[in-house]
Motif scaffolding. Structure first.
Motif, short mmCIF file in Angstrom:
data_model
loop_
_atom_site.label_atom_id
_atom_site.label_comp_id
_atom_site.label_asym_id
_atom_site.label_seq_id
_atom_site.Cartn_x
_atom_site.Cartn_y
_atom_site.Cartn_z
N ALA A 232 0.89 -1.23 -0.01
CA ALA A 232 -0.01 -0.10 -0.09
C ALA A 232 0.96 1.19 0.01
O ALA A 232 1.64 1.03 0.55
CB ALA A 232 -0.82 0.06 1.24
N GLY A 233 0.39 2.32 -0.93
CA GLY A 233 1.08 3.59 -0.70
C GLY A 233 0.84 4.06 0.57
O GLY A 233 -0.10 3.93 1.33
N GLU A 234 1.87 5.01 1.09
CA GLU A 234 1.69 5.27 2.63
C GLU A 234 0.50 6.35 2.79
O GLU A 234 0.12 6.49 4.09
CB GLU A 234 2.97 6.26 3.00
CG GLU A 234 3.23 7.51 1.96
CD GLU A 234 4.37 8.10 2.14
OE1 GLU A 234 5.33 7.52 3.02
OE2 GLU A 234 5.07 8.98 1.35
N THR A 235 -0.17 6.81 1.80
CA THR A 235 -1.15 7.62 2.10
C THR A 235 -2.66 6.80 1.96
O THR A 235 -3.52 7.45 2.02
CB THR A 235 -1.31 8.78 1.19
OG1 THR A 235 -1.31 8.33 -0.19
CG2 THR A 235 -0.06 9.88 1.30
N ALA A 236 -2.50 5.44 1.72
CA ALA A 236 -3.61 4.48 1.48
C ALA A 236 -4.46 4.67 2.85
O ALA A 236 -3.75 4.69 3.86
CB ALA A 236 -3.36 3.02 1.12
N LEU A 237 -6.04 4.55 2.60
CA LEU A 237 -6.62 4.58 3.65
C LEU A 237 -7.68 3.27 3.53
O LEU A 237 -8.30 3.04 2.67
CB LEU A 237 -7.32 5.86 4.11
CG LEU A 237 -8.44 5.97 5.30
CD1 LEU A 237 -7.37 6.28 6.46
CD2 LEU A 237 -9.16 7.07 5.28
N PHE A 238 -7.80 2.55 4.59
CA PHE A 238 -8.71 1.32 4.53
C PHE A 238 -9.93 1.59 5.55
O PHE A 238 -9.94 2.10 6.54
CB PHE A 238 -8.15 0.11 5.10
CG PHE A 238 -6.82 -0.21 4.40
CD1 PHE A 238 -6.57 -0.92 3.32
CD2 PHE A 238 -5.48 0.53 4.58
CE1 PHE A 238 -5.49 -1.16 2.34
CE2 PHE A 238 -4.20 0.38 3.94
CZ PHE A 238 -4.13 -0.64 3.03
N SER A 239 -11.04 0.67 5.19
CA SER A 239 -12.14 1.02 5.74
C SER A 239 -13.27 -0.14 5.50
O SER A 239 -13.35 -0.69 4.54
CB SER A 239 -12.95 2.10 5.60
OG SER A 239 -14.33 2.26 6.30
N MET A 240 -13.93 -0.41 6.73
CA MET A 240 -14.73 -1.77 6.58
C MET A 240 -16.04 -1.35 7.26
O MET A 240 -16.55 -1.62 8.36
CB MET A 240 -14.25 -2.97 7.25
CG MET A 240 -12.94 -3.68 6.78
SD MET A 240 -12.50 -5.14 7.35
CE MET A 240 -10.61 -5.16 6.95
N PRO A 241 -16.85 -0.35 6.78
CA PRO A 241 -18.03 0.34 7.46
C PRO A 241 -19.31 -0.49 7.25
O PRO A 241 -20.44 -0.05 7.15
CB PRO A 241 -18.27 1.50 6.50
CG PRO A 241 -17.71 1.15 5.12
CD PRO A 241 -16.63 0.24 5.14
N PHE A 242 -19.42 -1.68 7.21
CA PHE A 242 -20.29 -2.80 7.17
C PHE A 242 -21.51 -2.39 8.11
O PHE A 242 -22.74 -2.15 7.85
CB PHE A 242 -20.03 -4.17 6.99
CG PHE A 242 -19.16 -4.57 6.14
CD1 PHE A 242 -19.19 -4.32 4.82
CD2 PHE A 242 -17.55 -5.09 6.49
CE1 PHE A 242 -18.34 -4.89 3.71
CE2 PHE A 242 -16.66 -5.29 5.65
CZ PHE A 242 -16.99 -5.06 4.09
N VAL A 243 -21.05 -2.42 9.46
CA VAL A 243 -22.03 -2.19 10.27
C VAL A 243 -22.81 -0.62 10.44
O VAL A 243 -24.09 -0.59 10.60
CB VAL A 243 -21.38 -2.34 11.95
CG1 VAL A 243 -22.54 -1.91 13.10
CG2 VAL A 243 -20.95 -3.87 12.19
N SER A 244 -21.89 0.21 10.04
CA SER A 244 -22.46 1.51 10.01
C SER A 244 -23.36 1.82 8.79
O SER A 244 -24.49 2.50 8.71
CB SER A 244 -21.37 2.46 9.46
OG SER A 244 -20.44 2.54 10.65
N LEU A 245 -23.50 0.58 7.79
CA LEU A 245 -24.37 0.59 6.64
C LEU A 245 -25.63 -0.27 7.04
O LEU A 245 -26.39 -0.58 6.14
CB LEU A 245 -23.54 0.36 5.34
CG LEU A 245 -22.58 1.24 4.93
CD1 LEU A 245 -22.00 0.47 3.61
CD2 LEU A 245 -23.48 2.46 4.31
N GLY A 246 -25.57 -0.72 8.29
CA GLY A 246 -26.74 -1.82 8.57
C GLY A 246 -26.45 -3.15 8.18
O GLY A 246 -27.24 -3.78 8.16
#
Length: 249
Positions: A118-132
């Motif tokens: 990953a590039g050093e500015t990469a950002l990861f997210s797993m927002p499943f619960v936030s989406l119900g």
């Protein structure tokens, strides 16, 4: 316009998610193209590696949420899950090169790759619960194994985004590159794999993956059923409406 670009360089197949105007959000058709690309690599005895990457400054924003608003019937695998099963089962080493955002399935699919840069500015997210919704992509089984139960709870239950440095420190990715250089690292690893004996390479990967394969397939089945239920829930549909209302503003 092709939204999955397949290119063969020597004995390495590169699959590029190419929908930058939608942050490389994935549709059913795109999953099918990715699946076909992986199967092509598996069927080619000379193929030493597959690289997965995204065009522009984003790996992928995950599923195209507009497809989540359509009713889903039956228990058959979605194109996304069919792709993930292939990704989890092929014997060809898979290398991911991540720049920018890797969201939802864009993050969970990385659990099935053998090398992730990953590039050093990469950002990861797993927002499943936030989406119900609920975890998918095998993350209910694999994430805790990779990064530990406490970190998995932060990322899945709270939906906390995490940086490339945090991903590397936790063991979620293989290495961090200067911004814009993740693909170069992936290509260097592919070149190193190209020097290995092809059959020994595939057999060794299969041996590494085999102990957890049955549990992972059961996890895929359970996640599929629960995810389908959650898609029809009032919580999820309300979250999707809010998402599209924000986009329209």
């Amino acid at each position: 316009m092709r939204m999955i670009v397949s290119s063969l360089d020597g004995r390495c197949l590169t699959l590029t998610i190419d929908r930058p105007e939608r942050r490389n959000a994935l549709t059913g058709t795109m999953y099918q193209a990715l699946d076909q690309g992986l199967q092509k690599a598996q069927a080619d005895p000379g193929c030493r590696a597959v690289i997965l990457t995204g065009a522009g400054d984003c790996f992928t924003a995950g599923n195209d949420l507009s497809e989540f608003q359509a009713a889903r019937r039956g228990i058959a695998d979605s194109p996304a899950l069919a792709f993930l099963r292939t990704l989890a089962n092929i014997d060809v080493p898979v290398i991911a090169a991540v720049e920018g955002h890797a969201i939802g399935v864009g993050a969970t699919l990385l659990q099935h790759c053998d090398f992730v840069y990953a590039g050093e500015t990469a950002l990861f997210s797993m927002p499943f619960v936030s989406l119900g919704l609920c975890p998918e992509g095998g993350s209910s089984t694999l994430l805790g194994q990779l990064v530990g139960a406490r970190r998995a709870a932060e990322w899945l239950l709270l939906g906390q985004p995490f940086s490339a440095a945090q991903a590397w420190d936790s063991g979620f990715i293989t290495g961090v590159a200067p911004a814009g250089q993740a693909l170069s690292l992936a290509r260097a690893t592919a070149a190193a794999l190209d020097k290995q004996p092809a059959q020994a390479l595939r057999i060794s990967k299969r041996m590494l993956r085999e102990p957890g394969r049955a549990d992972l397939m059961r996890s895929f089945d359970k996640e599929r059923d629960l995810f389908s239920e959650r898609l029809q829930s009032d919580e999820a549909q309300a979250a999707f409406r809010r998402f599209f209302e924000r986009k329209a503003d």
